[in-house]
Design an enzyme around this catalytic site. Sequence first.
Site, PDB file in Angstrom:
ATOM      1  N   CYS A 147      68.535  22.172  45.520  1.00 37.88           N
ATOM      2  CA  CYS A 147      67.465  21.657  46.388  1.00 37.88           C
ATOM      3  C   CYS A 147      66.793  20.377  45.883  1.00 37.88           C
ATOM      4  CB  CYS A 147      66.413  22.740  46.604  1.00 37.88           C
ATOM      5  SG  CYS A 147      67.037  24.158  47.519  1.00 37.88           S
ATOM      6  N   ARG A 182      67.962  14.398  32.024  1.00 33.55           N
ATOM      7  CA  ARG A 182      69.346  14.859  32.174  1.00 33.55           C
ATOM      8  C   ARG A 182      69.411  16.375  32.061  1.00 33.55           C
ATOM      9  NH1 ARG A 182      72.620  12.601  27.945  1.00 33.55           N
ATOM     10  NH2 ARG A 182      71.982  10.574  28.761  1.00 33.55           N
ATOM     11  N   SER A 183      68.426  17.033  32.625  1.00 24.39           N
ATOM     12  CA  SER A 183      68.443  18.494  32.622  1.00 24.39           C
ATOM     13  C   SER A 183      69.570  18.991  33.510  1.00 24.39           C
ATOM     14  CB  SER A 183      67.117  19.047  33.140  1.00 24.39           C
ATOM     15  OG  SER A 183      66.990  18.799  34.533  1.00 24.39           O
ATOM     16  N   ASP A 205      68.381  10.173  28.633  1.00 24.52           N
ATOM     17  CA  ASP A 205      67.799  11.359  28.033  1.00 24.52           C
ATOM     18  C   ASP A 205      67.094  10.951  26.741  1.00 24.52           C
ATOM     19  OD1 ASP A 205      67.208  14.022  28.179  1.00 24.52           O
ATOM     20  OD2 ASP A 205      69.100  14.728  27.347  1.00 24.52           O
ATOM     21  N   ILE A 206      66.536  11.905  26.026  1.00 24.86           N
ATOM     22  CA  ILE A 206      65.790  11.584  24.808  1.00 24.86           C
ATOM     23  C   ILE A 206      66.673  10.850  23.801  1.00 24.86           C
ATOM     24  CG2 ILE A 206      64.619  12.588  22.811  1.00 24.86           C
ATOM     25  CD1 ILE A 206      63.707  14.865  24.639  1.00 24.86           C
TER      26      ILE A 206
END
Length: 336
Positions: A147, A182-183, A205-206
């Site tokens: 979603c 970037r989960s 990302d980190i």
Amino acid sequence: MAADKPNCKVILANNIAKSILGEIQDGLKKLGRTPLLVGFLSSNDPAARVYAEWTGKTCNENGFAYELREVDREELEDALIDANNDPNVDGIMVYYPIFGNRQDQYLQQIVSTEKDVEGLSHQYIFNMYQNIRFLDPAGTKKSILPCTPLAVIKILEYLRIYNTILAYGNRLHGRTITVINRSEVVGRPLAALLANDGATVYSVDIADVQEFTRGEGIRKKKHDVVEKPGWELKDCLPKSDVVISGVPGDKYKVPAHLLKDGAVCINFSSERNFNPDVKEKASIYVPAIGKVTIAVLLRNLLRLAQNKVDASAAATQSVKDEQKAAEESAIPVLAS
């Protein structure tokens, strides 16, 4: 005289959601019944309860039925299986986290693909990354997408970032987009979806930056991922037509001075990842997407209900075809 600063248009999620909900109403009329979404709440997380109440309110306001089932987390697995087997249930969603570990991933796979309104089952995730858009070879049943990533896609379509002159699937060709996060829930799926639609995507990302692309000239069927050693935001942002950020926590802010003039900026974090000075560089700013995410959830629910009707009609037609074939092949018995 100082040069005039560009005007930045702030677009609210509510306006975008309305356009999606209008399309959903047309689909509901054709469906001719009220689809039922069942939400499962098995934690004490106040945010999860607020989301559940918000989901129910939106369902009821837009012609869908909603039922919240609160069950102990140890009983959730059996409850999901019961809902899978209940013909009255059209869609199932679970308010995560439950256990906060890999057991949550297992629970995601318990939900039937026919009722997985959040698009979290293995089949849907596989299709998304492989750029497979349909569940059937005939191309009649569209795969369900997660979603929140889909909500961002719908926002970009609403903003006409997608070029409708190009072929479907290539409509972001020529666009450069940075996704900060970037989960596995939002950031990486979103980067993949954008790249599969033809964009060059920098996934930040980190620790590093990765480039998602379908190759020069969008030659490949699905995206490739290439590491960008030594790259940082300062290498991505000045190149990006669109910047999408979803870093949790209230301390992180996208450095506005690095933004390309006229960039489109979208925030999908529950916190604001952009300071007010974003308006000095951006042409469009979308500060939140929550209402679009709920609208997309209902869109997925409608699609699952439509798939159920189509499957039933196809099964009925198959039985009729078999009966007809049997009658035509029957050898008449001659009277003695």
